[in-house]
Design a protein around this motif. Structure first.
Motif, PDB file in Angstrom:
ATOM      1  N   GLY A   1      30.541  45.253  34.554  1.00 34.24           N
ATOM      2  CA  GLY A   1      29.788  44.418  33.836  1.00 34.24           C
ATOM      3  C   GLY A   1      30.197  42.935  33.271  1.00 34.24           C
ATOM      4  O   GLY A   1      29.491  42.405  32.474  1.00 34.24           O
ATOM      5  N   HIS A   2      31.367  42.873  33.559  1.00 34.55           N
ATOM      6  CA  HIS A   2      32.180  41.705  33.074  1.00 34.55           C
ATOM      7  C   HIS A   2      32.880  40.724  34.016  1.00 34.55           C
ATOM      8  O   HIS A   2      33.839  40.521  34.006  1.00 34.55           O
ATOM      9  CB  HIS A   2      33.118  41.810  32.033  1.00 34.55           C
ATOM     10  N   PRO A   3      32.049  40.130  34.850  1.00 29.86           N
ATOM     11  CA  PRO A   3      32.530  39.352  36.043  1.00 29.86           C
ATOM     12  C   PRO A   3      33.017  38.215  35.745  1.00 29.86           C
ATOM     13  O   PRO A   3      34.265  37.654  36.412  1.00 29.86           O
ATOM     14  CB  PRO A   3      31.315  39.143  36.862  1.00 29.86           C
TER      15      PRO A   3
ATOM     16  N   VAL B   1      40.840  51.498  23.263  1.00 23.02           N
ATOM     17  CA  VAL B   1      40.394  50.185  22.673  1.00 23.02           C
ATOM     18  C   VAL B   1      38.864  50.580  22.574  1.00 23.02           C
ATOM     19  O   VAL B   1      38.118  50.673  23.597  1.00 23.02           O
ATOM     20  CB  VAL B   1      40.626  49.100  23.435  1.00 23.02           C
ATOM     21  N   GLY B   2      38.159  50.057  21.070  1.00 29.13           N
ATOM     22  CA  GLY B   2      36.625  50.237  21.073  1.00 29.13           C
ATOM     23  C   GLY B   2      35.987  49.237  22.010  1.00 29.13           C
ATOM     24  O   GLY B   2      35.856  48.162  21.949  1.00 29.13           O
ATOM     25  N   GLY B   3      35.214  50.060  22.917  1.00 28.67           N
ATOM     26  CA  GLY B   3      34.431  49.407  23.895  1.00 28.67           C
ATOM     27  C   GLY B   3      35.014  48.651  24.820  1.00 28.67           C
ATOM     28  O   GLY B   3      34.477  47.833  25.551  1.00 28.67           O
ATOM     29  N   GLY B   4      36.234  48.712  25.131  1.00 26.46           N
ATOM     30  CA  GLY B   4      36.943  47.908  25.932  1.00 26.46           C
ATOM     31  C   GLY B   4      37.475  46.489  25.514  1.00 26.46           C
ATOM     32  O   GLY B   4      36.716  46.046  24.680  1.00 26.46           O
ATOM     33  N   VAL B   5      38.511  45.845  26.205  1.00 23.62           N
ATOM     34  CA  VAL B   5      38.796  44.536  25.634  1.00 23.62           C
ATOM     35  C   VAL B   5      38.146  43.582  26.973  1.00 23.62           C
ATOM     36  O   VAL B   5      38.616  43.595  28.017  1.00 23.62           O
ATOM     37  CB  VAL B   5      40.225  44.285  26.046  1.00 23.62           C
ATOM     38  N   ASN B   6      37.045  42.630  26.226  1.00 32.08           N
ATOM     39  CA  ASN B   6      36.280  41.976  27.170  1.00 32.08           C
ATOM     40  C   ASN B   6      36.170  40.666  26.681  1.00 32.08           C
ATOM     41  O   ASN B   6      36.444  40.330  25.462  1.00 32.08           O
ATOM     42  CB  ASN B   6      34.949  42.707  27.425  1.00 32.08           C
TER      43      ASN B   6
ATOM     44  N   GLU C   1      37.852  53.125  30.503  1.00 31.65           N
ATOM     45  CA  GLU C   1      38.669  52.705  29.126  1.00 31.65           C
ATOM     46  C   GLU C   1      40.081  52.850  29.464  1.00 31.65           C
ATOM     47  O   GLU C   1      40.965  52.175  28.860  1.00 31.65           O
ATOM     48  CB  GLU C   1      38.046  53.045  28.034  1.00 31.65           C
ATOM     49  N   ALA C   2      40.374  54.137  29.672  1.00 27.35           N
ATOM     50  CA  ALA C   2      41.821  54.467  29.843  1.00 27.35           C
ATOM     51  C   ALA C   2      42.588  53.528  30.915  1.00 27.35           C
ATOM     52  O   ALA C   2      43.583  53.372  30.526  1.00 27.35           O
ATOM     53  CB  ALA C   2      41.862  55.894  30.099  1.00 27.35           C
ATOM     54  N   ALA C   3      41.851  53.387  31.943  1.00 28.62           N
ATOM     55  CA  ALA C   3      42.323  52.471  32.846  1.00 28.62           C
ATOM     56  C   ALA C   3      42.647  51.165  32.346  1.00 28.62           C
ATOM     57  O   ALA C   3      43.816  50.875  32.785  1.00 28.62           O
ATOM     58  CB  ALA C   3      41.295  52.229  33.955  1.00 28.62           C
ATOM     59  N   GLN C   4      41.916  50.632  31.660  1.00 28.76           N
ATOM     60  CA  GLN C   4      42.280  49.462  30.958  1.00 28.76           C
ATOM     61  C   GLN C   4      43.448  49.422  29.964  1.00 28.76           C
ATOM     62  O   GLN C   4      44.125  48.499  29.788  1.00 28.76           O
ATOM     63  CB  GLN C   4      41.008  48.707  30.248  1.00 28.76           C
ATOM     64  N   GLU C   5      43.415  50.627  29.412  1.00 26.84           N
ATOM     65  CA  GLU C   5      44.616  50.681  28.312  1.00 26.84           C
ATOM     66  C   GLU C   5      45.942  50.525  29.313  1.00 26.84           C
ATOM     67  O   GLU C   5      47.105  50.003  28.801  1.00 26.84           O
ATOM     68  CB  GLU C   5      44.545  52.056  27.681  1.00 26.84           C
ATOM     69  N   TYR C   6      46.011  51.464  30.369  1.00 29.72           N
ATOM     70  CA  TYR C   6      47.013  51.424  31.284  1.00 29.72           C
ATOM     71  C   TYR C   6      47.553  49.675  31.681  1.00 29.72           C
ATOM     72  O   TYR C   6      48.589  49.604  31.647  1.00 29.72           O
ATOM     73  CB  TYR C   6      47.209  52.238  32.441  1.00 29.72           C
TER      74      TYR C   6
ATOM     75  N   TYR D   1      44.028  44.036  39.004  1.00 30.77           N
ATOM     76  CA  TYR D   1      43.547  45.068  38.736  1.00 30.77           C
ATOM     77  C   TYR D   1      42.460  45.100  37.434  1.00 30.77           C
ATOM     78  O   TYR D   1      41.337  45.407  37.456  1.00 30.77           O
ATOM     79  CB  TYR D   1      44.461  46.397  38.555  1.00 30.77           C
ATOM     80  N   LEU D   2      42.945  44.347  36.551  1.00 24.76           N
ATOM     81  CA  LEU D   2      42.079  44.055  35.559  1.00 24.76           C
ATOM     82  C   LEU D   2      40.780  43.063  35.873  1.00 24.76           C
ATOM     83  O   LEU D   2      39.631  43.373  35.366  1.00 24.76           O
ATOM     84  CB  LEU D   2      42.702  43.094  34.372  1.00 24.76           C
ATOM     85  N   ALA D   3      41.055  42.367  36.861  1.00 19.13           N
ATOM     86  CA  ALA D   3      39.744  41.629  37.508  1.00 19.13           C
ATOM     87  C   ALA D   3      38.735  42.846  38.142  1.00 19.13           C
ATOM     88  O   ALA D   3      37.430  42.453  37.979  1.00 19.13           O
ATOM     89  CB  ALA D   3      40.321  40.658  38.681  1.00 19.13           C
ATOM     90  N   ILE D   4      39.409  43.584  38.912  1.00 18.36           N
ATOM     91  CA  ILE D   4      38.539  44.647  39.503  1.00 18.36           C
ATOM     92  C   ILE D   4      37.588  45.340  38.500  1.00 18.36           C
ATOM     93  O   ILE D   4      36.511  45.469  38.398  1.00 18.36           O
ATOM     94  CB  ILE D   4      39.241  45.449  40.356  1.00 18.36           C
ATOM     95  N   HIS D   5      38.557  45.780  37.366  1.00 19.29           N
ATOM     96  CA  HIS D   5      37.970  46.552  36.207  1.00 19.29           C
ATOM     97  C   HIS D   5      36.827  45.574  35.683  1.00 19.29           C
ATOM     98  O   HIS D   5      35.631  46.022  35.128  1.00 19.29           O
ATOM     99  CB  HIS D   5      39.099  46.699  35.105  1.00 19.29           C
TER     100      HIS D   5
END
Length: 485
Positions: A295-297, A148-153, A258-263, A286-290
């Motif tokens: 940089g997205h607390p 996903v472009g730039g991650g989902v935040n 970024e791959a981690a967030q996709e999973y 795990y998404l919270a840890i990510h």
């Protein structure tokens, strides 16, 4: 095949229906058609492939159907005459059919959006979208796809979290030409990811990441190509959720964020299909840890709170305590001291109750040492290294013996706390212990923590004579060598 209900021709002559179609008010279209036929929302859901919960929100005006592929799917499923809309509907008003085994084959007609990788969380969380998300994560993990472009935040991540909690899971069963899946095979599939989880804790992600991705690919293929009833289907989805989430964790530990967030997002979808709220809470943890690590607390706080809300009714104090520690880390990174301390105190109280009857088996590692470790790190983030030192000491002494990576992480953070408190002797001592572990544990994250330690040590104030400048120089040189290996 089981024939679905139909929309009779006279309905399309109704002025209200025509006006709603002209205005692209598809919630009104659904509501009027149901009244005129009449049909239940469940009937319209079966015809269109939209979930009943999504239709309810559409009719109430809480959602709008704007994706062109989904609009075509909706209108085609209802058999809308092509001359009433400005869209290329298939000839003959092709419509959906359901097999005696359930709704999975709905996607044979309406699955174009899923097959094209349309994974917008606003769209219904179908089984086909779960499979598409798993496939995409596997491809990205192998370097064969784009993340996903730039991650989902931010708002985008909040949408995933919301829909995980609100969407209904469709019946997950499949009548295919493949072999029928047994409970015994499910046991073996689950056992594999359980073993990989234990290996990761002791040896680091480098030893298991590729194996986990291969195992997830196998689970995904079993879901796609095999024959199973709803009970086995739910269990397979649960195994997929656990495997995807853990594979995301391994990717995260390897520095592939970024791959981690996709999973992890694929794991969240699979958890929804499994019906097991605990697996969804695990993915959110795990998404919270990510979130707080990239940089997205605030995302960490949102994800952890959503997980807690879903497991409140379970007898699972350890699971809720774990989520609270993730929430506290988000608060600490945001500088929200009161909220961080309150979350940690509540986590400690829950953990002291022991394990509940509904605790997931994969949370075996949650104990007092984890609470101390998260408390220490939050204190360090909040600028209180002296208190962090004491908490790190408690964490290391109460840690699970086999969790060598976490031990290394705690020692590297403790070294930072000692350095910031001005005790270079203790900082170097703890740093060398962490470096010892980094030489045997394959964890990019541990090496990153050691680099952070080196950055803290260089300008640190001095106290004690054991290491002095030479001690700091020796440790930083060693860290550079370990990080480069």
């Amino acid at each position: 095949m089981v024939e679905l209900p139909t929309v009779p021709p006279h309905v399309w002559q109704d002025r209200g229906v025509r006006a709603a179609l002209a205005g692209w008010d598809f919630g009104q279209v659904s509501r009027l058609i149901r009244q005129l036929v009449p049909l239940r929302q469940e009937d319209v859901a079966a015809l269109t492939g939209l979930s009943q919960s999504y239709l309810s929100m559409l009719e109430c005006g809480e959602r709008r159907l704007t994706d062109i592929a989904r609009v075509v799917q909706f209108l085609t499923g209802l058999g809308t005459p092509a001359d009433l809309v400005r869209l290329p509907l298939p000839d003959g008003g092709a419509r959906l059919e359901r097999t005696p085994s359930g709704s999975v084959q709905i996607a044979r007609v309406t699955g174009a959006a899923e097959q094209n990788g349309d994974l917008d969380p606003e769209l219904p969380w179908t089984a086909d979208r779960m499979l598409a998300a798993l496939s995409k994560a596997i491809d990205v993990g192998a370097g064969a796809g784009s993340p996903v472009g730039g991650g989902v935040n931010g708002v985008a991540l909040t949408a995933f979290v919301h829909h995980w909690g609100a969407e209904e899971a469709e019946p997950l069963r499949r009548a295919a030409t493949g072999a029928r899946i047994s409970a015994g095979l499910c046991d073996h599939l689950q056992g594999t990811i359980d073993e990989l989880r234990v290996m990761d804790a002791g040896s680091g992600s480098g030893a298991v990441a590729d194996l986990a991705r291969a195992h997830l690919s196998l689970v995904n293929q079993v879901l796609r190509m095999s024959t199973y009833d709803e009970e086995i289907g739910r269990r397979l989805a649960a195994i997929a959720a656990d495997t995807a989430t853990q594979t995301g964790w391994f990717a995260f530990d390897a520095g592939r964020h970024e791959a981690a967030q996709e999973y992890m997002l694929a794991g969240l979808r699979a958890a929804r299909q499994s019906g097991d709220e605990r697996l969804g809470a695990g993915a959110l943890s795990y998404l919270a840890i990510h979130g707080y690590s990239t940089g997205h607390p605030r995302d960490a706080v949102v994800a952890a709170q959503a997980g807690r809300a879903k497991v409140k009714g379970l007898d699972a104090p350890a699971l809720e305590a774990m989520l609270l520690t993730r929430q506290s880390r988000g608060h600490a990174r945001l500088g929200e001291q009161t909220a961080a301390i309150r979350a940690l105190e509540e986590a400690g109280e829950l953990c002291s109750r022991g394990r509940g009857q509904d605790e997931p088996h994969w949370l075996y590692w949650m104990n007092e040492g984890e609470i101390h470790g998260q408390t220490a790190t939050a204190q360090l983030d909040l600028g209180d290294p002296a208190r962090a030192v004491a908490s790190f000491d408690l964490a290391v002494r109460t840690l699970n013996p086999g969790d060598q990576r976490t031990r290394g992480l705690l020692l590297s953070r403790a070294a930072q706390a000692y350095a910031k408190a001005g005790d270079l002797d203790a900082a170097c001592e703890q740093g060398h212990k962490a470096a010892d572990l980094a030489e045997t544990v394959q964890s990019a994250r541990l090496r990153d923590h050691l680099r952070d330690l080196a950055g803290v040590l260089r300008p640190a104030p001095r106290r004690g004579s054991g290491y002095g400048h030479g001690g700091v120089r020796t440790l930083t040189e060693r860290i550079a060598a370990v990080a480069a290996s």
